[in-house]
Each structure stands twice: as C-alpha cells, then as structure tokens.
Design a protein around this motif. Sequence first.
Motif, PDB file in Angstrom:
ATOM      1  N   PHE A 299       0.890  -1.237  -0.052  1.00 25.00           N
ATOM      2  CA  PHE A 299       0.056  -0.052   0.153  1.00 25.00           C
ATOM      3  C   PHE A 299       0.786   1.356   0.146  1.00 25.00           C
ATOM      4  O   PHE A 299       0.802   2.328  -0.636  1.00 25.00           O
ATOM      5  CB  PHE A 299      -0.848   0.015   1.287  1.00 25.00           C
ATOM      6  CG  PHE A 299      -2.121   1.070   1.056  1.00 25.00           C
ATOM      7  CD1 PHE A 299      -3.200   0.826   0.497  1.00 25.00           C
ATOM      8  CD2 PHE A 299      -1.728   2.115   1.733  1.00 25.00           C
ATOM      9  CE1 PHE A 299      -4.271   1.521   0.429  1.00 25.00           C
ATOM     10  CE2 PHE A 299      -2.734   3.255   1.735  1.00 25.00           C
ATOM     11  CZ  PHE A 299      -4.022   3.008   1.079  1.00 25.00           C
ATOM     12  N   SER A 300       1.851   1.296   0.950  1.00 24.09           N
ATOM     13  CA  SER A 300       2.832   2.312   0.984  1.00 24.09           C
ATOM     14  C   SER A 300       3.739   2.532  -0.303  1.00 24.09           C
ATOM     15  O   SER A 300       3.824   3.719  -0.861  1.00 24.09           O
ATOM     16  CB  SER A 300       3.796   2.195   2.283  1.00 24.09           C
ATOM     17  OG  SER A 300       3.015   2.088   3.186  1.00 24.09           O
ATOM     18  N   LEU A 301       4.037   1.438  -0.955  1.00 24.19           N
ATOM     19  CA  LEU A 301       4.799   1.646  -2.225  1.00 24.19           C
ATOM     20  C   LEU A 301       4.052   2.115  -3.245  1.00 24.19           C
ATOM     21  O   LEU A 301       4.392   3.111  -4.278  1.00 24.19           O
ATOM     22  CB  LEU A 301       5.197   0.222  -2.619  1.00 24.19           C
ATOM     23  CG  LEU A 301       6.094   0.056  -3.859  1.00 24.19           C
ATOM     24  CD1 LEU A 301       7.415   0.913  -3.757  1.00 24.19           C
ATOM     25  CD2 LEU A 301       6.426  -1.377  -4.445  1.00 24.19           C
ATOM     26  N   GLY A 302       2.700   1.648  -3.235  1.00 22.21           N
ATOM     27  CA  GLY A 302       1.824   2.337  -4.313  1.00 22.21           C
ATOM     28  C   GLY A 302       1.377   3.501  -4.184  1.00 22.21           C
ATOM     29  O   GLY A 302       1.471   4.447  -5.205  1.00 22.21           O
ATOM     30  N   ILE A 303       1.509   4.210  -3.030  1.00 16.11           N
ATOM     31  CA  ILE A 303       1.315   5.630  -2.811  1.00 16.11           C
ATOM     32  C   ILE A 303       2.445   6.450  -3.236  1.00 16.11           C
ATOM     33  O   ILE A 303       2.333   7.381  -3.927  1.00 16.11           O
ATOM     34  CB  ILE A 303       0.973   5.946  -1.286  1.00 16.11           C
ATOM     35  CG1 ILE A 303      -0.207   5.463  -0.856  1.00 16.11           C
ATOM     36  CG2 ILE A 303       1.146   7.499  -0.985  1.00 16.11           C
ATOM     37  CD1 ILE A 303      -1.635   6.122  -1.338  1.00 16.11           C
ATOM     38  N   ALA A 304       3.812   5.836  -3.034  1.00 16.51           N
ATOM     39  CA  ALA A 304       5.036   6.648  -3.504  1.00 16.51           C
ATOM     40  C   ALA A 304       4.764   6.652  -5.023  1.00 16.51           C
ATOM     41  O   ALA A 304       5.288   7.688  -5.529  1.00 16.51           O
ATOM     42  CB  ALA A 304       6.226   5.755  -2.876  1.00 16.51           C
ATOM     43  N   ILE A 305       4.442   5.326  -5.582  1.00 12.79           N
ATOM     44  CA  ILE A 305       4.707   5.422  -6.937  1.00 12.79           C
ATOM     45  C   ILE A 305       3.686   6.459  -7.755  1.00 12.79           C
ATOM     46  O   ILE A 305       3.894   7.120  -8.589  1.00 12.79           O
ATOM     47  CB  ILE A 305       4.326   4.091  -7.566  1.00 12.79           C
ATOM     48  CG1 ILE A 305       5.418   3.120  -7.302  1.00 12.79           C
ATOM     49  CG2 ILE A 305       4.201   4.058  -9.155  1.00 12.79           C
ATOM     50  CD1 ILE A 305       5.137   1.562  -7.684  1.00 12.79           C
ATOM     51  N   GLY A 331     -11.300   2.709  -6.790  1.00 15.16           N
ATOM     52  CA  GLY A 331     -12.471   1.728  -6.349  1.00 15.16           C
ATOM     53  C   GLY A 331     -12.523   0.345  -7.291  1.00 15.16           C
ATOM     54  O   GLY A 331     -12.823  -0.483  -6.699  1.00 15.16           O
ATOM     55  N   ALA A 332     -12.080   0.578  -8.539  1.00 13.62           N
ATOM     56  CA  ALA A 332     -12.383  -0.582  -9.258  1.00 13.62           C
ATOM     57  C   ALA A 332     -11.213  -1.580  -8.771  1.00 13.62           C
ATOM     58  O   ALA A 332     -11.509  -2.750  -8.769  1.00 13.62           O
ATOM     59  CB  ALA A 332     -11.993  -0.287 -10.841  1.00 13.62           C
ATOM     60  N   PHE A 333      -9.987  -1.225  -8.582  1.00 10.14           N
ATOM     61  CA  PHE A 333      -9.114  -2.063  -7.931  1.00 10.14           C
ATOM     62  C   PHE A 333      -9.345  -2.885  -6.556  1.00 10.14           C
ATOM     63  O   PHE A 333      -9.157  -3.859  -6.267  1.00 10.14           O
ATOM     64  CB  PHE A 333      -7.634  -1.511  -7.747  1.00 10.14           C
ATOM     65  CG  PHE A 333      -6.827  -1.512  -9.079  1.00 10.14           C
ATOM     66  CD1 PHE A 333      -6.289  -2.756  -9.621  1.00 10.14           C
ATOM     67  CD2 PHE A 333      -6.445  -0.258  -9.843  1.00 10.14           C
ATOM     68  CE1 PHE A 333      -5.466  -2.777 -10.818  1.00 10.14           C
ATOM     69  CE2 PHE A 333      -5.752  -0.448 -10.967  1.00 10.14           C
ATOM     70  CZ  PHE A 333      -5.278  -1.668 -11.670  1.00 10.14           C
ATOM     71  N   LEU A 334     -10.211  -1.986  -5.800  1.00 10.59           N
ATOM     72  CA  LEU A 334     -10.693  -2.304  -4.561  1.00 10.59           C
ATOM     73  C   LEU A 334     -11.614  -3.505  -4.643  1.00 10.59           C
ATOM     74  O   LEU A 334     -11.547  -4.383  -3.941  1.00 10.59           O
ATOM     75  CB  LEU A 334     -11.291  -1.406  -3.650  1.00 10.59           C
ATOM     76  CG  LEU A 334     -10.351  -0.401  -2.661  1.00 10.59           C
ATOM     77  CD1 LEU A 334     -11.290   0.612  -2.040  1.00 10.59           C
ATOM     78  CD2 LEU A 334     -10.208  -1.532  -1.503  1.00 10.59           C
ATOM     79  N   SER A 368      -1.693  -9.053  -4.581  1.00 11.66           N
ATOM     80  CA  SER A 368      -0.979  -8.124  -4.244  1.00 11.66           C
ATOM     81  C   SER A 368      -0.813  -7.143  -5.515  1.00 11.66           C
ATOM     82  O   SER A 368      -0.814  -6.038  -5.186  1.00 11.66           O
ATOM     83  CB  SER A 368       0.616  -8.969  -4.225  1.00 11.66           C
ATOM     84  OG  SER A 368       0.470  -9.748  -3.224  1.00 11.66           O
ATOM     85  N   ALA A 369      -1.364  -7.476  -6.557  1.00 14.74           N
ATOM     86  CA  ALA A 369      -1.281  -6.589  -7.615  1.00 14.74           C
ATOM     87  C   ALA A 369      -2.200  -5.585  -7.556  1.00 14.74           C
ATOM     88  O   ALA A 369      -2.531  -4.507  -8.018  1.00 14.74           O
ATOM     89  CB  ALA A 369      -1.332  -7.293  -8.975  1.00 14.74           C
ATOM     90  N   MET A 370      -3.634  -6.267  -7.241  1.00 12.22           N
ATOM     91  CA  MET A 370      -4.726  -5.547  -6.917  1.00 12.22           C
ATOM     92  C   MET A 370      -4.573  -4.456  -6.057  1.00 12.22           C
ATOM     93  O   MET A 370      -4.875  -3.318  -6.051  1.00 12.22           O
ATOM     94  CB  MET A 370      -5.890  -6.221  -6.548  1.00 12.22           C
ATOM     95  CG  MET A 370      -6.503  -7.146  -7.692  1.00 12.22           C
ATOM     96  SD  MET A 370      -7.221  -6.442  -8.946  1.00 12.22           S
ATOM     97  CE  MET A 370      -7.587  -7.489 -10.205  1.00 12.22           C
ATOM     98  N   LEU A 371      -3.975  -4.682  -4.892  1.00 11.03           N
ATOM     99  CA  LEU A 371      -3.700  -3.961  -3.596  1.00 11.03           C
ATOM    100  C   LEU A 371      -2.789  -2.805  -4.364  1.00 11.03           C
ATOM    101  O   LEU A 371      -2.807  -1.659  -3.896  1.00 11.03           O
ATOM    102  CB  LEU A 371      -2.963  -4.532  -2.446  1.00 11.03           C
ATOM    103  CG  LEU A 371      -2.835  -3.794  -1.161  1.00 11.03           C
ATOM    104  CD1 LEU A 371      -3.852  -3.021  -0.901  1.00 11.03           C
ATOM    105  CD2 LEU A 371      -2.106  -4.552  -0.101  1.00 11.03           C
ATOM    106  N   LEU A 372      -1.705  -2.951  -5.078  1.00 10.56           N
ATOM    107  CA  LEU A 372      -0.694  -2.058  -5.450  1.00 10.56           C
ATOM    108  C   LEU A 372      -1.514  -1.275  -6.389  1.00 10.56           C
ATOM    109  O   LEU A 372      -1.098   0.099  -6.509  1.00 10.56           O
ATOM    110  CB  LEU A 372       0.301  -2.770  -6.513  1.00 10.56           C
ATOM    111  CG  LEU A 372       1.498  -2.042  -7.059  1.00 10.56           C
ATOM    112  CD1 LEU A 372       2.156  -1.319  -5.709  1.00 10.56           C
ATOM    113  CD2 LEU A 372       2.366  -2.670  -7.891  1.00 10.56           C
ATOM    114  N   GLY A 373      -2.534  -1.569  -7.292  1.00 13.18           N
ATOM    115  CA  GLY A 373      -3.455  -0.806  -8.030  1.00 13.18           C
ATOM    116  C   GLY A 373      -4.193   0.306  -7.358  1.00 13.18           C
ATOM    117  O   GLY A 373      -4.126   1.508  -7.423  1.00 13.18           O
TER     118      GLY A 373
END
Length: 464
Positions: A299-305, A331-334, A368-373
């Motif tokens: 989650f944190s890595l995605g925010i940084a990206i 929302g779609a990724f969630l 994991s990919a969905m959470l990164l999105g």
Amino acid sequence: MTTATHLMRQKRFLPLMVTQFFNAFNDNLYKTAMTLFVVYSVYSSERDEALFSGVGSLIFVLPFVLFSALAGQLADTRDKAAIIRVVKLCEIGWASLGVFGLYLVWQGIAVHTFAIPLLLVVLFLASTQSAFLGPIKYAILPQQLKPNEVLPGTGLVEAGTYIAILGGTILAGFVEVETSMILIMITAVLGYISARFVPEALPQGDYEMHFPLLEPYAAKTKNAVKRWLGYPFVAVADQVVMSFRLIKEVKQSRQIWLAIIAISFFWTMGAVLFIQFPPLAKNQLLATPEVASLFLVIFSLGIAIGSVSINALLKGVVSARYSPISVVVMGAFLIGFYIVAKAWTPNSAGQLLPIDEWILEPLAVPLSAMLLGVSTAGGMFVVPLYAFLTTRCAKNAASRTIAVNNIVNCISMVLGSALAIGLTSIGLPVVDQLLVAAAMTMVSAWLGWLLYKAEKEAGLADPF
C-alpha cells in the motif's frame, strides 16, 4: 525528474526530507510492531484483534484533532526549523517509553494491566509529535522552494514519507520484537541529528497566536498552583475553540475547502483499509505477521509510485485534473481486491503460512497486484491536493491551512475507524468491509470533480 534530482542535492530541501523520512519511519515501525505483536501474541479472535487495531487507529488520530490548531499557529508565528528540532528531541523520550512497553509484553509482565495501556499511551505521544510536524512539512515548502519546485517537492516528501512507511512496516513485520526496540531508539536519535541541519524558516506576515479561553483564565487566576493545574484542561478546550475558528477561516476559500474535504474522505477510506489488514491476513488468508506487514508495504509503495507518477502527468502544474478518474480507478482495484480475497482458499493444514510459502499460493500475486493498483491510484489522487493547499492559500496562512486539513482529515479517520469497529461489532466479516471502502471512492470522485470544476471556474485550471 530533473527537478526532483536537483532538489535532493539542496540543503534547503534535503535535511527536511530526511527528517520527515525518519519521523514517518519510526512512527510506523513502532505502530506496526506494536499492533502485529499484540494481535499475533496476545489475542486469539478476529473480533478482539479488529477492535484493538481500531482502538489503536482512534488513539493515533486523536492528537491531530486536539493539537493541530496549536501546531498550525506555532508554525506560522515561530521559526519552523526550531519547532522541528524541539519536537524531534521529544521523540527520543516517547521512543524510550515505547521500547519499555514492548519489552514488558515480550516478557509477559503485566501485559493487560500495564504494558498494553502504556503502549497505547506512547502511541498517543508519537501521534502528538506528528501532529506538530504535520503543518510544517508541507507549509515550509513554498517558503524554501521556488514556485516551479513546490509540486515536485511535495511529491518527493509524499513519496519519501510512504517509502519510510514501507521501510518501517517491513522491519516491524520481518524482524523480532527485540530488534524493533533497538531500531526505534536508533531512528529517534538519527531523526534529531538530521533536524539540526534544517535551514531556518522564519514566520511570514504578522499573524499572532490567539488563546481565547486561556488568556482570560490566566489573567483572573492569581494562585500559581491553581493556574497551572487548570492550564491543561483549559488549554485543550482552547484549542478545540481555535480549531473551529481556523476551520471557519479556511472555509472562506471554496477551492481549498473542497481540497481538504476530498483529502479527508480519502483518508477515511485509508483508515478502514489499514484496520482491516492485520485481521484479514490472519483470519481470511491464514498468514503470519509478515504477510500483514507486506500488505502495508504494498500500500505504501503504491502511494509512493502514484506520488511521483502524477507529477510527470501534470508536468509540474498544480491541478486536480486527474483526481476524479484516479479515485474511480482506485475503486475498481478495490473491488478486484475483494473478489480475489473472497475467493481465497485456506491451506488444508489450517496453519498460518509464512511469507515464503504464502507468496506461492495461486491467488497471492493477483491479490498483491490489486492492492498495488489501489494504492497507486490513491497516490495520484491525493498528492496534487496537498500541493493545491499550500499554493492556493496566503503565504502567512500555509501552516494553519495544513493544520485545518489535518484536523478534518483526522475527524474523518476517526469516523472511518468507528465505522470499521461498528461493522466488526455487528458481525460483518472483515473481507466484506472492503466493499464499503470501494463504495466510498465514488464520493471521493465526486469531490475531486467539484474541486476541478471550481478550479476551472476560477481560471486556475492547468493549461493542457
């Protein structure tokens, strides 16, 4: 990216970036180590674990509601660098208490009667420190940076903050609790050292601090003992009054107020998600604390990206142009994350899987990919809004504007935490609560659209 690289070599930016990095790292190292250690070592039911996680989240956001008004006033009337140094010195104190509390739980000494309450008190103190740094880390940027550097600077601070969250979260989940204790103390000392190199940032304008309740009280009370005994209670009430006054002041700007509401609703969703991760990993996915830590890391890595990506899309221009579509994608990724988590089949042995075995499960990579999105889209939504706040307000009101943002953010996070606790209390499974967060993204998209519409009407929209 050239501007970002240039900023990282500047004394007017790098020490602040490093200090904020250590601050976010230590906050999350302590908070995550405490939460995971208690959830996995003390409690044994999803309900108790979710409630403890929720109570911890409520305690963490409470100081932002109580002290953000005072912090904003201090930052606008004092040298911001001097405040940073004092606050970072105090961190060494709370870190020492936190290490003591973790040691007691580790050794099984007075766990429920003293150790866990002490850990929660220290969490309050750590959050109080962040409440005083919060208005400074963004408000100092327009003062120290050139106009075309504010957005990349904000993106770097936000990205650095979430990389720090990532680092603290990784270590909290992957190292033994005794190692976490040592790292917490080392980081507190390093943070204070880096704070000593932040260049002075003197107040701009002639704004003076106001204490509408405290000043008459102090003037009328002649007995010094009674006065100081009464100060803490009146001071808290005083800051609540000032909080409402600052909110009323900031609401006069429709654009800034819409940005604050949009950011706050985003963190309402964040509060719901962060509460869910530890019990979700343990009970739905049958995974060890390392996997719960991995979720927070992703989650944190995605925010940084997302923080860095949106700067490239906007080309350095502060605008809410991409905010509505970003949060719709979130929302779609969630929804995708919910579908994969719901379809998860626990291992036949019924044992908690370590991360090296969990990652080999068929649905681990898609999950994991969905959470990164989710988090990448979230970063693209929220970062321009922070830059929006500091560039569209008066120069001598930047800290107070950020303080109001922090107050409203934390009220929203309290509501989000209370919602998660309430849903858990009535028996709604943690995994199903993901759909609640997904539905909330639609409100965020609407708020982002209102902000961009107001931006265009004011003639301030990005020139694309």
